[in-house]
Enzyme design. Structure first.
Site, PDB file in Angstrom:
ATOM      1  N   GLY A  85      45.866  32.767  46.396  1.00 55.57           N
ATOM      2  CA  GLY A  85      46.656  31.544  46.510  1.00 55.57           C
ATOM      3  C   GLY A  85      46.000  30.378  45.802  1.00 55.57           C
ATOM      4  O   GLY A  85      46.684  29.510  45.281  1.00 55.57           O
ATOM      5  N   GLU A 124      34.775  28.141  46.828  1.00 56.07           N
ATOM      6  CA  GLU A 124      35.164  27.119  45.857  1.00 56.07           C
ATOM      7  C   GLU A 124      34.030  26.565  45.021  1.00 56.07           C
ATOM      8  O   GLU A 124      34.228  26.133  43.887  1.00 56.07           O
ATOM      9  CB  GLU A 124      35.888  25.988  46.600  1.00 56.07           C
ATOM     10  CG  GLU A 124      37.257  26.472  47.050  1.00 56.07           C
ATOM     11  CD  GLU A 124      37.892  25.629  48.128  1.00 56.07           C
ATOM     12  OE1 GLU A 124      38.764  24.837  47.803  1.00 56.07           O
ATOM     13  OE2 GLU A 124      37.512  25.777  49.303  1.00 56.07           O
ATOM     14  N   ILE A 164      23.953  34.135  53.289  1.00 54.09           N
ATOM     15  CA  ILE A 164      25.114  34.834  52.745  1.00 54.09           C
ATOM     16  C   ILE A 164      25.358  36.084  53.600  1.00 54.09           C
ATOM     17  O   ILE A 164      24.514  36.977  53.679  1.00 54.09           O
ATOM     18  CB  ILE A 164      24.883  35.220  51.263  1.00 54.09           C
ATOM     19  CG1 ILE A 164      24.495  33.974  50.442  1.00 54.09           C
ATOM     20  CG2 ILE A 164      26.124  35.888  50.686  1.00 54.09           C
ATOM     21  CD1 ILE A 164      25.501  32.851  50.442  1.00 54.09           C
ATOM     22  N   LEU A 165      26.514  36.139  54.251  1.00 60.68           N
ATOM     23  CA  LEU A 165      26.780  37.231  55.197  1.00 60.68           C
ATOM     24  C   LEU A 165      27.133  38.531  54.483  1.00 60.68           C
ATOM     25  O   LEU A 165      26.845  39.612  54.984  1.00 60.68           O
ATOM     26  CB  LEU A 165      27.905  36.841  56.157  1.00 60.68           C
ATOM     27  CG  LEU A 165      27.689  35.550  56.959  1.00 60.68           C
ATOM     28  CD1 LEU A 165      28.751  35.407  58.032  1.00 60.68           C
ATOM     29  CD2 LEU A 165      26.287  35.490  57.557  1.00 60.68           C
ATOM     30  N   ILE A 198      42.821  35.974  52.020  1.00 58.43           N
ATOM     31  CA  ILE A 198      43.557  35.707  50.777  1.00 58.43           C
ATOM     32  C   ILE A 198      42.934  36.471  49.602  1.00 58.43           C
ATOM     33  O   ILE A 198      43.122  36.117  48.441  1.00 58.43           O
ATOM     34  CB  ILE A 198      43.660  34.191  50.500  1.00 58.43           C
ATOM     35  CG1 ILE A 198      42.284  33.544  50.327  1.00 58.43           C
ATOM     36  CG2 ILE A 198      44.412  33.504  51.636  1.00 58.43           C
ATOM     37  CD1 ILE A 198      42.352  32.092  49.822  1.00 58.43           C
ATOM     38  N   PRO A 213      26.651  39.585  50.609  1.00 55.54           N
ATOM     39  CA  PRO A 213      26.303  39.206  49.235  1.00 55.54           C
ATOM     40  C   PRO A 213      27.238  39.824  48.192  1.00 55.54           C
ATOM     41  O   PRO A 213      27.511  39.195  47.161  1.00 55.54           O
ATOM     42  CB  PRO A 213      24.876  39.736  49.064  1.00 55.54           C
ATOM     43  CG  PRO A 213      24.343  39.869  50.460  1.00 55.54           C
ATOM     44  CD  PRO A 213      25.520  40.179  51.340  1.00 55.54           C
ATOM     45  N   THR A 216      39.593  37.180  49.733  1.00 53.67           N
ATOM     46  CA  THR A 216      38.213  36.732  49.661  1.00 53.67           C
ATOM     47  C   THR A 216      37.272  37.573  50.522  1.00 53.67           C
ATOM     48  O   THR A 216      36.066  37.456  50.389  1.00 53.67           O
ATOM     49  CB  THR A 216      38.142  35.274  50.136  1.00 53.67           C
ATOM     50  OG1 THR A 216      38.931  35.168  51.322  1.00 53.67           O
ATOM     51  CG2 THR A 216      38.713  34.332  49.099  1.00 53.67           C
TER      52      THR A 216
HETATM   53 MO1  MOS Z   1      41.365  26.043  48.827  1.00 53.91          MO
HETATM   54  S1  MOS Z   1      42.167  24.776  47.407  1.00 53.91           S
HETATM   55  O1  MOS Z   1      41.038  24.932  50.058  1.00 53.91           O
HETATM   56  O2  MOS Z   1      42.629  27.157  49.073  1.00 53.91           O
END
Ligand code: MOS
Length: 752
Positions: free
Chosen positions: A249, A718, A642-643, A476, A645, A478
Site C-alpha cells: 500500500g 520507512e 531487529i526482531l 501489508i 533481520p 512487511t
Molecule cells: Mo506508511 S506512509 O505510514 O503506510
C-alpha cells in the site's frame, strides 16, 4: 535452548525468520481482497469526471441502464444517504477525502467519481460506466507546479489535527542567518508521486440486515470500521472489516477512500454483495499521492562548519477540500545541533485529488531538502560531508529539549564509511574513475519517528500443543504475520510452526494501523501481556486440576519453558507438556489478553524517540551517452533491536530501490489543459525495478531501545527511503558537476 515435546527450537526473536505466510502466498492460497467471492456478487465500476474544475450539468444514464446485465447506475439522485465522518479520539476516524461521494455537483479534480455503474459482471459494469454521458460547465483547472502559499491563517486544521504554520522555532534564525559568515539559501522541489502497489484498491461490501461487512485492501481495519460506521450511521459494532492479505500500500491504503462507501451504498441499494476494484488509472486520481513540495532551506554557518542558523520553509500542494498535512519539517528540529532555528509551512490548493501519506511521509521529502543542503554546505566549506555532520551532532533533541532514548547516528556514519570505502573518496568533481566510467560518491543521513500506537492482542494455548495469537492489525507485505508468530513463540515457547496468527479483522482485539513503521513496536507489549495472561491461566489449571502433578503448588513454584510446565526447584527436564496439563483438565484452551497504550504524539515525552541511519551511494556516469546508473549502496540503520533481520533487510533494500526511483524516475505530471495525471499507468509512470537495483548492502546496529518496548525494537519500514535521494543527488553532482535541486534528476539536466 529448551525443547518442546522433543522438537528443538531456537529463540525466534532476533533470528532470520522466513515469512510464516510465504507458502500461502507462493501457492496462491493467500486470499487478497478481490479474491473473496460471494454468491450473487455484483460488480461496480465508477464513472470518472473528465474535467478537473467545474460542475456536472447533465448526467445521461439512459443508454447505460438499458445495457445487458446492468442493475443500476447510481448517482447523486439515487445513491441514498451517506453521512460525513469526523476524527475521533486518538488515531481514529481519519480520512483524507471527507466529502461523501456524489455529495454535490462540483468537480474539484480529474477522475472524481460522478456515478457508479453496477452490473452482474465486471465487463458489463465497465461498458455501462463508459456509456454514461456527462456534460459540464468547466473552468480552467489549477494544476500549476510553481507553489505559492495560499492566504492561510497562522493556525490551520489538517487531517491530523491543528497545526501552527510556524512549526518550530528557537533563538532568532533570521538575525543569526543575517550575521553568519557562511550562508546557503536554496530551494528544493519534489514532484507529486503516486503510490503503485501491485494490488489495486478493492472493496467488497456485504450487508446482512443492519450489519455491514467490508472486505477491503486496508492498512487499517479499525480506522476503516470507524469511518464507515459513521458514514452509514451505524454503531461501530455493526461494521466488520476484513483485510487478510494486502498487496502492499505504501500508505495509499492507510485511510479509506471513496470506493469504500460507494461499494457499501451500492450493496445497500441492491441487496447483494458489491465488489469494486479501482483501475490503475484511478489509482493516480482518487486514492492519494505524495504531494508536490517546494522547500527553501537557509543555513548560516561558521567557516569551520558549525551551524548557527537553520531555516526550513516548506510548501506543499493540497486538494480543494481536504487538508492532508505533509510534515516536511518533522526531523529538522532535532537532526543537527543549531541554536537558531525556524520551520514554517504553507499550502497551495490545486485541482488535484487529496494527497496522502506515502512511505516516509513528510520526512522523506523533508530530508531530501535538508540533507541536500548539508551536502551543499559541505562542498561550499570544502569539508567532508560526513565530518560536517559529525561536527553538528546534537547532545539532546534540541527541538523538544529532552534526551534521545537511543541515538547512534555517529556509529552509523562510521560503519557506513568503513563498509563503503568512503575515505578513498577524492572530492573534486569527476575525479574518480573505474573501467572507463566516471564515479560519483555521495552520502546522507536519515531518521524516522519511533513510537507506539495503541494495541491489544490475545494469545491462546491449546490442548494440541499449538498457540494462537490474534490482533486486528494488518500485514501489508512487511512481515507482520511472522512478527506476531515470533513474539508469541518467544513468550510461550511454542515453536513457530505451531503458532497460528489471526490478523486483519475488526472482530479481533483492536490493533494498530500498518503505518508509521509502528506495528512491530506497538504489538510487542500487547502480545507479551496476552501470553503472560494465558500462561497464568495455565498455571492455575495445573495447580487446581485434581490429579495434576502440580496440584496444590504455589504459582511461584512453577514455570513454563519450551512448552513444558515444571517445578522450578526440579528443573525443566521434569516438566510436563502444557498440552497434557490442558487435556487432563478437559480444556481445549486457556487464553490471555493484553493491551498497550499509545506513545505517539505525546506532547511532553521524557525522551525523543527516533530511528537513525545513513546511506552511502555510488553512481557511474558515461557523459558520451548520458548514462547514469546507481551502482552501489551501503545503508546503515539504527532501529533498536531487529526482531527479524531477514525481513528487516528486505524492508531496507526495498526502500533503497524505491529511493532510486524517487531520485531518478518517479513523478506524476498533470495536464494543464484538463488537469488529468498524464502518466497514469505503469508504462509511463516509471519506477525503479529489479534491473535498476544495484548491489545493496544493509547493516543494522544493535542498540535496543527500551523506551519503545521491552525488546528494544523500533520500526524499519520507512526509514530506508529517507535521505537516499539526497545521497544520490550528491553522488550525481560529484560525478557530473551538475547540482539538481528538483527531483527526479532527468537526463536533460545532465546534458550541459
Ligand atoms: Mo506508511 S506512509 O505510514 O503506510
Amino acid at each position: 535452548m529448551p525443547t518442546t515435546q522433543g522438537t528443538p527450537t531456537m529463540p525466534p526473536i532476533g533470528r532470520d525468520t522466513p515469512r510464516v505466510d510465504g507458502p500461502q502466498k507462493v501457492t496462491g492460497r493467500a486470499q487478497y481482497t478481490s479474491d473473496f467471492h460471494f454468491p450473487g456478487t455484483l460488480y461496480a465500476v465508477p464513472v470518472e469526471a473528465t474535467i478537473a474544475n467545474g460542475k456536472v450539468i447533465t448526467l445521461d444514464t439512459a443508454a447505460a441502464e438499458k445495457m445487458p446485465g446492468v442493475r443500476a447506475i447510481l448517482h447523486r439522485g439515487n445513491i441514498g444517504k451517506i453521512f460525513r465522518s469526523t476524527v475521533g479520539q486518538g488515531f481514529e476516524g481519519i480520512c483524507e477525502e471527507r466529502r461523501p461521494p456524489f455529495e454535490d455537483d462540483v468537480v474539484r479534480y480529474y477522475g472524481q467519481y460522478i456515478a457508479l455503474a453496477v452490473a452482474d459482471t465486471f465487463e458489463a459494469a465497465k461498458a455501462a460506466a463508459d456509456a454514461v454521458r456527462a456534460t459540464y460547465s468547466k473552468d480552467k483547472p489549477n494544476v500549476e507546479t510553481e507553489l505559492k502559499p495560499d492566504d492561510d491563517p497562522d493556525t490551520v486544521v489538517t487531517t491530523f489535527g491543528v497545526r501552527h504554520r510556524v512549526d518550530n522555532q528557537r533563538g532568532d534564525a533570521n538575525a543569526a542567518f543575517a550575521s553568519a559568515p557562511v550562508k546557503l539559501d536554496h530551494t528544493y522541489v519534489t514532484p507529486s508521486e503516486t503510490h503503485n502497489p501491485i494490488e489495486l484498491h478493492a472493496t467488497t461490501a456485504v450487508w446482512e440486515g443492519s450489519m455491514l461487512t467490508l472486505y477491503d485492501s486496508s492498512q487499517g481495519v479499525v480506522n476503516l470500521q470507524s469511518v464507515l460506521a459513521q458514514m452509514f450511521g451505524l454503531p461501530r459494532e455493526n461494521v466488520r472489516v476484513i483485510s487478510k492479505f494486502v498487496g502492499s500500500g505504501f500508505g495509499s491504503k492507510l485511510f479509506p477512500w471513496t470506493q469504500c462507501p460507494l461499494a457499501a451504498a451500492a450493496a445497500r441499494q441492491l441487496g447483494k454483495p458489491v465488489k469494486l476494484v479501482v483501475s490503475r488509472k484511478m489509482m493516480f486520481q482518487s486514492v492519494g499521492h505524495r504531494p508536490r513540495t517546494q522547500q527553501r532551506v537557509r543555513i548560516g554557518a561558521t567557516p569551520d562548519g558549525k551551524l548557527v542558523s537553520l531555516q526550513h520553509d516548506y510548501l506543499y500542494q493540497r486538494s480543494m477540500l481536504d487538508a492532508h498535512h505533509e510534515d516536511c519539517g518533522e526531523t529538522t528540529p532535532f537532526q543537527y545541533s543549531v541554536p537558531n532555528l525556524r520551520v514554517t509551512f504553507g499550502r497551495a490548493k490545486r485541482n488535484i485529488g487529496s494527497g496522502a501519506d506515502m512511505r516516509g511521509p513528510g520526512a522523506v521529502p523533508g530530508l531530501y531538502a535538508t540533507e541536500s543542503a548539508m551536502n551543499e554546505l559541505a562542498d561550499q566549506l570544502k569539508i567532508d560531508p560526513v565530518k560536517l555532520r559529525v561536527l553538528n551532532e546534537p547532545k539532546i533533541d534540541e527541538g523538544l529539549g529532552v534526551p534521545f532514548s537511543s541515538r547512534h547516528l555517529l556509529e552509523c556514519f562510521e560503519l557506513g564509511a568503513e563498509k563503503f570505502g568512503w575515505p578513498r573518496r577524492t572530492s573534486a568533481v569527476g575525479s574518480m574513475k573505474r573501467d572507463g566510467l566516471t564515479l560519483g560518491w555521495g552520502m546522507a543521513g536519515c531518521s524516522w519517528i519511533a513510537a507506539r500506537f495503541p494495541a491489544a492482542a490475545s494469545v491462546q494455548l491449546r490442548d494440541d500443543g499449538t498457540a494462537r495469537v490474534a490482533c486486528a492489525t494488518q500485514d501489508i507485505g512487511t512481515g507482520t504475520y511472522t512478527i506476531l508468530a515470533q513474539l508469541a513463540s518467544q513468550r510461550t515457547g511454542v515453536p513457530l510452526d505451531k503458532v497460528e496468527v489471526a490478523l486483519g479483522d475488526t472482530s479481533l482485539p483492536a490493533g494498530p494501523l500498518s503505518g508509521g513503521s509502528m506495528v512491530t513496536g506497538s504489538v510487542v507489549p500487547a502480545v507479551f501481556k496476552a501470553a503472560d495472561g494465558a500462561i497464568a491461566s495455565l498455571m492455575t489449571v495445573a495447580m487446581t486440576t485434581p490429579g495434576s502433578p502440580f496440584e496444590n503448588r504455589k504459582p511461584d513454584d512453577l514455570a513454563l519453558e519450551g512448552g513444558r510446565v515444571f517445578v522450578k526447584a526440579d528443573g525443566a527436564a521434569t516438566g510436563v507438556p502444557f498440552a497434557d496439563v490442558l487435556r487432563r483438565a478437559n480444556l481445549r484452551l486457556v487464553s490471555g489478553s493484553g493491551e498497550s497504550e499509545s506513545t505517539f504524539g505525546n506532547p511532553k515525552p521524557k525522551f525523543s524517540t527516533h530511528s537513525f541511519g545513513c546511506h552511502f551511494v555510488e553512481v557511474t556516469w558515461q557523459p558520451e551517452t548520458a548514462r547514469l546508473r546507481v551502482s552501489r549502496v551501503v545503508t546503515v540503520i539504527d532501529a533498536g533491536r531487529i526482531l527479524n533481520p531477514l525481513a528487516g533487510r528486505n524492508q531496507i533494500e526495498g526502500a533503497v530501490v524505491m529511493g532510486i526511483g524517487m531520485a531518478l524516475l518517479e513523478h506524476t505530471s498533470y495536464d494543464p489543459q484538463n488537469g488529468a495525471p498524464i502518466n497514469s499507468n505503469l508504462a509511463d509512470y516509471v519506477m525503479a525495478v529489479n534491473a535498476d537495483a544495484p548491489p545493496i548492502e544493509v547493516h543494522f546496529l544493535d542498540f535496543p531501545d527500551k523506551e519503545i518496548n521491552e525488546l528494544g525494537a523500533r520500526g524499519i519500514g520507512e526509514i530506508g527511503l529517507a535521505g537516499i535521494a539526497a545521497a544520490i543527488t550528491a553522488a550525481v553532482h560529484h560525478a557530473t558537476g551538475v547540482r539538481v535541486r528538483e527531483l527526479p534528476v532527468k537526463i536533460e539536466n545532465l546534458l550541459v
